[in-house]
Design an enzyme around this catalytic site. Structure first.
Site, PDB file in Angstrom:
ATOM      1  N   SER A  79       0.877  -1.057  -0.229  1.00 17.98           N
ATOM      2  CA  SER A  79       0.081  -0.001  -0.046  1.00 17.98           C
ATOM      3  C   SER A  79       1.088   1.294   0.011  1.00 17.98           C
ATOM      4  CB  SER A  79      -0.917   0.211   1.159  1.00 17.98           C
ATOM      5  OG  SER A  79      -1.770   1.339   1.615  1.00 17.98           O
ATOM      6  N   TYR A  98      -2.009  -1.635  10.477  1.00 12.84           N
ATOM      7  CA  TYR A  98      -2.016  -2.063   8.644  1.00 12.84           C
ATOM      8  C   TYR A  98      -1.325  -1.878   8.411  1.00 12.84           C
ATOM      9  CZ  TYR A  98      -4.150  -1.369   4.198  1.00 12.84           C
ATOM     10  OH  TYR A  98      -4.674  -1.573   2.604  1.00 12.84           O
TER      11      TYR A  98
HETATM   12  N1  LIG Z   1      -8.167  -0.592  -2.007  1.00 12.24           N
HETATM   13  C1  LIG Z   1      -8.262   0.683  -1.499  1.00 12.24           C
HETATM   14  O1  LIG Z   1      -7.651   1.594  -1.870  1.00 12.24           O
HETATM   15  C2  LIG Z   1      -6.376   0.084  -1.713  1.00 12.24           C
HETATM   16  C3  LIG Z   1      -5.405   0.854  -1.143  1.00 12.24           C
HETATM   17  C4  LIG Z   1      -3.740   0.002  -1.087  1.00 12.24           C
HETATM   18  C5  LIG Z   1      -3.622  -1.573  -0.802  1.00 12.24           C
HETATM   19  N2  LIG Z   1      -5.364  -2.003  -0.561  1.00 12.24           N
HETATM   20  C6  LIG Z   1      -4.919  -3.202  -0.478  1.00 12.24           C
HETATM   21  O2  LIG Z   1      -5.511  -4.174  -1.848  1.00 12.24           O
HETATM   22  C7  LIG Z   1      -5.557  -5.246  -1.020  1.00 12.24           C
HETATM   23  C8  LIG Z   1      -6.957  -5.696  -1.902  1.00 12.24           C
HETATM   24  O3  LIG Z   1      -7.926  -4.968  -0.843  1.00 12.24           O
HETATM   25  P1  LIG Z   1      -9.669  -4.370  -1.436  1.00 12.24           P
HETATM   26  O4  LIG Z   1      -9.245  -3.350  -1.939  1.00 12.24           O
HETATM   27  O5  LIG Z   1      -8.931  -4.720  -3.122  1.00 12.24           O
HETATM   28  O6  LIG Z   1     -10.354  -4.847  -0.932  1.00 12.24           O
HETATM   29  P2  LIG Z   1     -11.373  -5.764  -0.623  1.00 12.24           P
HETATM   30  O7  LIG Z   1     -12.312  -5.870  -1.615  1.00 12.24           O
HETATM   31  O8  LIG Z   1     -11.868  -5.971   1.012  1.00 12.24           O
HETATM   32  O9  LIG Z   1     -11.009  -7.145  -0.672  1.00 12.24           O
HETATM   33  C9  LIG Z   1      -9.765  -7.734   0.422  1.00 12.24           C
HETATM   34  C10 LIG Z   1      -9.802  -9.482  -0.223  1.00 12.24           C
HETATM   35  O10 LIG Z   1      -8.674 -10.126   0.943  1.00 12.24           O
HETATM   36  C11 LIG Z   1      -9.671 -11.287   1.488  1.00 12.24           C
HETATM   37  N3  LIG Z   1      -9.538 -11.494   2.720  1.00 12.24           N
HETATM   38  C12 LIG Z   1      -9.717 -10.338   3.779  1.00 12.24           C
HETATM   39  N4  LIG Z   1      -9.248 -11.183   4.956  1.00 12.24           N
HETATM   40  C13 LIG Z   1      -9.231 -12.739   5.044  1.00 12.24           C
HETATM   41  C14 LIG Z   1      -8.741 -13.285   5.407  1.00 12.24           C
HETATM   42  N5  LIG Z   1      -9.065 -14.106   6.720  1.00 12.24           N
HETATM   43  N6  LIG Z   1      -8.700 -14.552   4.558  1.00 12.24           N
HETATM   44  C15 LIG Z   1      -9.058 -15.155   3.405  1.00 12.24           C
HETATM   45  N7  LIG Z   1      -9.665 -13.718   2.850  1.00 12.24           N
HETATM   46  C16 LIG Z   1      -9.317 -12.368   2.718  1.00 12.24           C
HETATM   47  C17 LIG Z   1     -11.108 -10.742   0.922  1.00 12.24           C
HETATM   48  O11 LIG Z   1     -11.679 -11.691   0.736  1.00 12.24           O
HETATM   49  P3  LIG Z   1     -13.683 -12.764   2.130  1.00 12.24           P
HETATM   50  O12 LIG Z   1     -14.173 -11.420   2.551  1.00 12.24           O
HETATM   51  O13 LIG Z   1     -13.743 -13.501   1.146  1.00 12.24           O
HETATM   52  O14 LIG Z   1     -12.509 -13.494   2.814  1.00 12.24           O
HETATM   53  C18 LIG Z   1     -10.913  -9.956  -0.850  1.00 12.24           C
HETATM   54  O15 LIG Z   1     -11.101 -11.320  -1.821  1.00 12.24           O
HETATM   55  C19 LIG Z   1      -5.306  -5.225   0.329  1.00 12.24           C
HETATM   56  O16 LIG Z   1      -3.846  -5.852   0.842  1.00 12.24           O
HETATM   57  C20 LIG Z   1      -5.146  -3.629   0.394  1.00 12.24           C
HETATM   58  O17 LIG Z   1      -4.645  -3.812   2.120  1.00 12.24           O
HETATM   59  C21 LIG Z   1      -5.689  -2.014  -1.097  1.00 12.24           C
END
Ligand SMILES: NC(=O)c1ccc[n+]([C@@H]2O[C@H](COP(=O)([O-])OP(=O)(O)OC[C@H]3O[C@@H](n4cnc5c(N)ncnc54)[C@H](OP(=O)(O)O)[C@@H]3O)[C@@H](O)[C@H]2O)c1
Length: 278
Positions: free
Chosen positions: A148, A161
């Site tokens: 991130s 985080y």
């Molecule tokens: N969106 C942003 O602005 C942003 C910015 C910087 C970094 N990121 C990073 O990008 C990545 C994806 O985030 P996103 O924004 O796409 O969020 P998201 O839609 O909430 O996706 C998160 C994914 O991780 C899985 N996950 C969460 N907890 C889990 C657990 N205990 N066991 C297995 N799987 C788990 C969720 O699947 P289930 O809920 O089905 O378990 C989901 O598929 C993350 O690493 C996040 O930190 C996002």
């Protein structure tokens, strides 16, 4: 359909929604056989169905990454289903996670800290530990980890985080020291503000203040989309990046180069217009 990942097998953790889902879909469109995983099995099956409908190949494995046994089982599922593993994308972790939010080091509970470390950091360590021997048997592989911008710049109230995300930098870089000469490349992507689902995109579009934020906080004039990160992941996983190892690739539309002194006059001007101030 493209061919940049033809013949490859990819495991994308956290691919039931958001960025991981976009990565799984793009990798499949580029010829990879993909393992989709997360806790929400119905959503995972839906991603698989979408991939198959487009002529791709994918399978879903339900796993909760708070359990390290489940992480190992996920990697083993990929190996048993497709016989090999060429690409591991460490993405699982909810960005919208409430655990520990807004708590200082004095307030944050040990249990919350441990859960964040488990899903975000330890699960990545365990996934690599399980995947790398199999990759080495087949001549190497590519590991892409999703950090991130908060791997680099912490946000107040986001202690656990941010510690997870900064820890991933050296986990990702270290792998190259140990296994680079045996054909493993490992790189990290640092996404900025990514609007990770259509409902959220609609909310931003409908809210004038959020629209201003989306336009002004990035030099490119918009917030990110899951596909912006998926395309960066495809590049790093593919042969196009064969000379790239240990990169910390910021994909944030310019978010982190904008300082307060740059944004403040822009914000002021927009707010004056919005609220019809003199
Ligand atoms: N969106 C942003 O602005 C942003 C910015 C910087 C970094 N990121 C990073 O990008 C990545 C994806 O985030 P996103 O924004 O796409 O969020 P998201 O839609 O909430 O996706 C998160 C994914 O991780 C899985 N996950 C969460 N907890 C889990 C657990 N205990 N066991 C297995 N799987 C788990 C969720 O699947 P289930 O809920 O089905 O378990 C989901 O598929 C993350 O690493 C996040 O930190 C996002």
């Amino acid at each position: 359909m493209g061919e940049r990942l033809a013949g490859k097998v990819a495991l994308v953790t956290g691919s039931t929604s958001g960025i991981g889902r976009a990565i799984a879909q793009l990798f499949a469109r580029e010829g990879a056989r993909v393992v989709v995983t997360g806790r929400r099995q119905a959503l995972g099956e839906q991603v698989v169905a979408e991939i198959v409908a487009q002529g791709g190949q994918a399978s879903c494995f339900r796993a909760d990454f708070e359990s390290m046994a489940a992480v190992r089982e996920t990697v083993q599922f990929a190996l048993q289903t497709y016989g090999r593993l060429d690409i591991l994308v460490n993405n699982a972790m909810s960005h919208a996670v409430d655990w520990g939010k807004g708590r200082t080091v004095v307030e944050l509970g040990e249990e919350e800290w441990d859960r964040m470390m488990a899903v975000g950091l330890k699960a990545t360590f365990v996934a690599c530990q399980e995947a790398i021997p199999a990759m080495l048997r087949d001549g190497g592989g590519a590991i892409v980890t999703i950090g991130s911008v908060r791997s680099l710049i912490p946000a107040r109230g986001g202690l656990a985080y941010d510690v997870v995300k900064s820890g991933l930098i050296n986990l990702s870089r270290q792998l190259n020291l140990d296994f680079g000469r045996q054909g493993i490349r490992s790189n990290l992507i640092c996404p900025g503000w990514i609007i990770n689902d259509p409902a959220r995109a609609e909310k931003v579009a409908a809210d004038p203040l959020l629209r201003i934020k989306a336009e002004l906080l990035q030099t490119v004039g918009r917030a990110g989309r899951p596909d912006d990160i998926a395309r960066a992941a495809l590049f790093l996983a593919s042969e196009d990046a064969s000379f790239i190892a240990g990169a910390v690739l910021v994909v944030d539309g310019g978010l982190t180069i904008l300082g307060g002194h740059e944004i403040q006059p822009l914000l002021e001007e927009r707010y004056r217009r919005l609220f019809a101030l003199p």
